[in-house]
Design a protein around this motif. Sequence first.
Motif, PDB file in Angstrom:
ATOM      1  N   GLY A  10       4.690   1.173  -8.953  1.00 53.52           N
ATOM      2  CA  GLY A  10       4.232   0.695 -10.261  1.00 53.52           C
ATOM      3  C   GLY A  10       3.911  -0.791 -10.214  1.00 53.52           C
ATOM      4  N   ILE A  11       4.766  -1.553  -9.529  1.00 50.28           N
ATOM      5  CA  ILE A  11       4.569  -3.010  -9.442  1.00 50.28           C
ATOM      6  C   ILE A  11       3.268  -3.304  -8.684  1.00 50.28           C
ATOM      7  N   ILE A  12       3.022  -2.569  -7.597  1.00 47.31           N
ATOM      8  CA  ILE A  12       1.783  -2.798  -6.830  1.00 47.31           C
ATOM      9  C   ILE A  12       0.563  -2.474  -7.704  1.00 47.31           C
ATOM     10  N   MET A  13       0.668  -1.328  -8.390  1.00 46.82           N
ATOM     11  CA  MET A  13      -0.499  -0.887  -9.161  1.00 46.82           C
ATOM     12  C   MET A  13      -0.774  -1.782 -10.370  1.00 46.82           C
ATOM     13  N   ALA A  14       0.281  -2.432 -10.867  1.00 44.73           N
ATOM     14  CA  ALA A  14       0.076  -3.302 -12.031  1.00 44.73           C
ATOM     15  C   ALA A  14      -0.625  -4.607 -11.632  1.00 44.73           C
ATOM     16  N   GLY A  15      -0.779  -4.854 -10.319  1.00 44.19           N
ATOM     17  CA  GLY A  15      -1.513  -6.036  -9.856  1.00 44.19           C
ATOM     18  C   GLY A  15      -0.868  -7.321 -10.315  1.00 44.19           C
ATOM     19  N   ARG A  16      -1.713  -8.193 -10.893  1.00 42.96           N
ATOM     20  CA  ARG A  16      -1.192  -9.506 -11.278  1.00 42.96           C
ATOM     21  C   ARG A  16      -0.061  -9.426 -12.287  1.00 42.96           C
ATOM     22  N   ALA A  17      -0.199  -8.459 -13.204  1.00 47.06           N
ATOM     23  CA  ALA A  17       0.836  -8.335 -14.241  1.00 47.06           C
ATOM     24  C   ALA A  17       2.181  -7.951 -13.635  1.00 47.06           C
ATOM     25  N   GLY A  18       2.151  -7.250 -12.496  1.00 48.91           N
ATOM     26  CA  GLY A  18       3.407  -6.797 -11.889  1.00 48.91           C
ATOM     27  C   GLY A  18       4.038  -7.830 -10.977  1.00 48.91           C
ATOM     28  N   LYS A  19       3.264  -8.870 -10.623  1.00 49.37           N
ATOM     29  CA  LYS A  19       3.760  -9.815  -9.616  1.00 49.37           C
ATOM     30  C   LYS A  19       5.109 -10.466  -9.959  1.00 49.37           C
ATOM     31  N   PRO A  20       5.287 -10.918 -11.213  1.00 54.69           N
ATOM     32  CA  PRO A  20       6.600 -11.535 -11.507  1.00 54.69           C
ATOM     33  C   PRO A  20       7.757 -10.570 -11.263  1.00 54.69           C
ATOM     34  N   VAL A  21       7.575  -9.298 -11.613  1.00 54.99           N
ATOM     35  CA  VAL A  21       8.665  -8.337 -11.394  1.00 54.99           C
ATOM     36  C   VAL A  21       8.880  -8.153  -9.892  1.00 54.99           C
ATOM     37  N   GLY A  22       7.783  -8.085  -9.129  1.00 60.32           N
ATOM     38  CA  GLY A  22       7.895  -7.956  -7.671  1.00 60.32           C
ATOM     39  C   GLY A  22       8.647  -9.138  -7.089  1.00 60.32           C
ATOM     40  N   ASP A  23       8.281 -10.345  -7.526  1.00 63.51           N
ATOM     41  CA  ASP A  23       8.966 -11.552  -7.027  1.00 63.51           C
ATOM     42  C   ASP A  23      10.444 -11.528  -7.390  1.00 63.51           C
ATOM     43  N   LEU A  24      10.718 -11.031  -8.600  1.00 62.92           N
ATOM     44  CA  LEU A  24      12.103 -10.968  -9.049  1.00 62.92           C
ATOM     45  C   LEU A  24      12.921 -10.083  -8.098  1.00 62.92           C
ATOM     46  N   PHE A  25      12.367  -8.916  -7.740  1.00 61.51           N
ATOM     47  CA  PHE A  25      13.111  -8.011  -6.858  1.00 61.51           C
ATOM     48  C   PHE A  25      13.253  -8.595  -5.462  1.00 61.51           C
ATOM     49  N   SER A  26      12.205  -9.275  -5.008  1.00 63.82           N
ATOM     50  CA  SER A  26      12.292  -9.857  -3.677  1.00 63.82           C
ATOM     51  C   SER A  26      13.379 -10.932  -3.644  1.00 63.82           C
ATOM     52  N   SER A  27      13.416 -11.740  -4.711  1.00 67.47           N
ATOM     53  CA  SER A  27      14.443 -12.772  -4.776  1.00 67.47           C
ATOM     54  C   SER A  27      15.819 -12.130  -4.920  1.00 67.47           C
ATOM     55  N   ALA A  28      15.901 -11.060  -5.726  1.00 66.73           N
ATOM     56  CA  ALA A  28      17.194 -10.386  -5.915  1.00 66.73           C
ATOM     57  C   ALA A  28      17.675  -9.791  -4.589  1.00 66.73           C
ATOM     58  N   ALA A  29      16.723  -9.275  -3.775  1.00 65.83           N
ATOM     59  CA  ALA A  29      17.116  -8.700  -2.485  1.00 65.83           C
ATOM     60  C   ALA A  29      17.727  -9.783  -1.602  1.00 65.83           C
TER      61      ALA A  29
ATOM     62  N   ASP B 198       0.855  -1.187   0.000  1.00 61.24           N
ATOM     63  CA  ASP B 198       0.000   0.000   0.000  1.00 61.24           C
ATOM     64  C   ASP B 198       0.890   1.236   0.000  1.00 61.24           C
ATOM     65  N   PRO B 199       0.916   1.976  -1.102  1.00 61.78           N
ATOM     66  CA  PRO B 199       1.813   3.130  -1.210  1.00 61.78           C
ATOM     67  C   PRO B 199       1.593   4.149  -0.083  1.00 61.78           C
ATOM     68  N   LYS B 200       0.365   4.172   0.488  1.00 63.61           N
ATOM     69  CA  LYS B 200       0.097   5.171   1.542  1.00 63.61           C
ATOM     70  C   LYS B 200       0.971   4.927   2.772  1.00 63.61           C
ATOM     71  N   LYS B 201       1.219   3.628   3.039  1.00 65.09           N
ATOM     72  CA  LYS B 201       2.034   3.294   4.213  1.00 65.09           C
ATOM     73  C   LYS B 201       3.448   3.863   4.080  1.00 65.09           C
ATOM     74  N   LEU B 202       3.868   3.948   2.824  1.00 67.48           N
ATOM     75  CA  LEU B 202       5.204   4.474   2.565  1.00 67.48           C
ATOM     76  C   LEU B 202       5.301   5.934   2.978  1.00 67.48           C
ATOM     77  N   GLY B 203       4.212   6.683   2.725  1.00 68.91           N
ATOM     78  CA  GLY B 203       4.184   8.087   3.121  1.00 68.91           C
ATOM     79  C   GLY B 203       4.318   8.204   4.630  1.00 68.91           C
ATOM     80  N   SER B 204       3.632   7.305   5.336  1.00 71.83           N
ATOM     81  CA  SER B 204       3.675   7.347   6.797  1.00 71.83           C
ATOM     82  C   SER B 204       5.077   7.004   7.306  1.00 71.83           C
ATOM     83  N   ILE B 205       5.726   6.008   6.673  1.00 72.68           N
ATOM     84  CA  ILE B 205       7.104   5.652   7.062  1.00 72.68           C
ATOM     85  C   ILE B 205       8.038   6.841   6.805  1.00 72.68           C
TER      86      ILE B 205
END
Length: 441
Positions: free
Chosen positions: A166-185, A76-83
Amino acid sequence: MNWWFGTALWMRVLGALALGVVFALVLAQVMGQEAAAALIESFVRPVGELFFNLIRMLIIPLILTTLVAGVVSLGDPKKLGSIGGKAVALYLATTFFAVWIGIGFGLAFQPGAGVNLGGAEPIPVDTDAPGIIERLIAIVPTNPVAAMADTDVLAVIFFAILLGIGIIMAGRAGKPVGDLFSSAADVVLKITHIVMEVAPFGVFALVAYTVSTQGVEALASVAVLIVTVYLALLAHAVIVYGGFIRFVLNLPVLSFARGIIDAQAVAYSTASSAGTLPVTIANVTDNLGVKRSVAGSVLPLGATINMDGTGIYLGILALFTAQAFGYDLTFTQYALIAVTAALASIGAAGIPSAGLFLLAIVLGTFDVPPEQIAIIVGFILPVDRIMDMARTALNVTGDSMVATAVAKWEGELDEDRFRAPADKPYDAPEPAPEVADADRD
Ligand code: ASP
């Protein structure tokens, strides 16, 4: 070999730090100062440089991957604002205390009174403050790849946050990229752990090199200044950070201190908080239990804008200058010194001696002419490193404290991990999931 890996990394790093000091001092006794310095320069320093390159190599990969993975995990991008809001507020609040502690210690200890500036080689410095507007505009990179190549941390933070959103907003289409970054981290953190195994050698070499280059007479002539700076830094760490962790966050101060010893030792030996960033991120996530979403965003931001040690130092140096040249300051001027020292510390880069070269901005508040500024900078520079090491260690401590606080307030702190005893080597991060043979093809 077993005792080596069986001993917690922070103990090995601390031992190496002490040994580096002793080694340089003993060698100087045995061979004479110059021969010892030459030997250390040729054979020991390269090991330190190698280690410093290894950690700097990880700065951008680590920021990019942990921050993108962290943003995605928030969901949730809003949480980022709070952080971000909480982190910036705490960074400013601690810096406020820092500059006044610096001014207070400068007044109490009078480090510049009666100091003899006669032998100083003047070093002219730029007295213009960097333009705030240009710096703000530069946070948006025209080319993210170029920003990464230049280690432009704020621009990379900006790009990584947008990428995560962008990855969050892309929903299902963004998931592979999100997983890629999580694995890369995960992968980059693993590499960081490998590099940290080199830390004891790197810290030993860097500290031995620094000690071998600092003339004892030069240090003795500014002993009061050095003691004032170290005591002020210690006071800030104990009162502001220790007090906050104990009484506001209700967490054990010792666990905090022990959890970030590697980062402090690396900061102390490299005098670069930006260079130490990968170790800080690894320590704060592994030992303090701060989740990636917070560590990946709050720590890189802190390494760029939060430098309490630098703020303290600038406050003390301003008073040192006033005392050495006999300026009488009014309360308004003290307040102006506090404001400009805070702003200069925010603008300082996390690299060696960055703070000293911003002194001109602070001295502008009581109209010190450029010739006198050049004398002060020339006088301090040869002994700056020993104070730089300590202020850099405080700078990373402040970043880690704020990351812990924000994580706690946002429910992103694993308190069991924070409180876990750290006298064993840190837990290996969870093993990578077994890939079943059937999945491999
Ligand atoms: N060396 C410090 C740091 O990297 C900055 C300074 O010179 O005060 O945090």
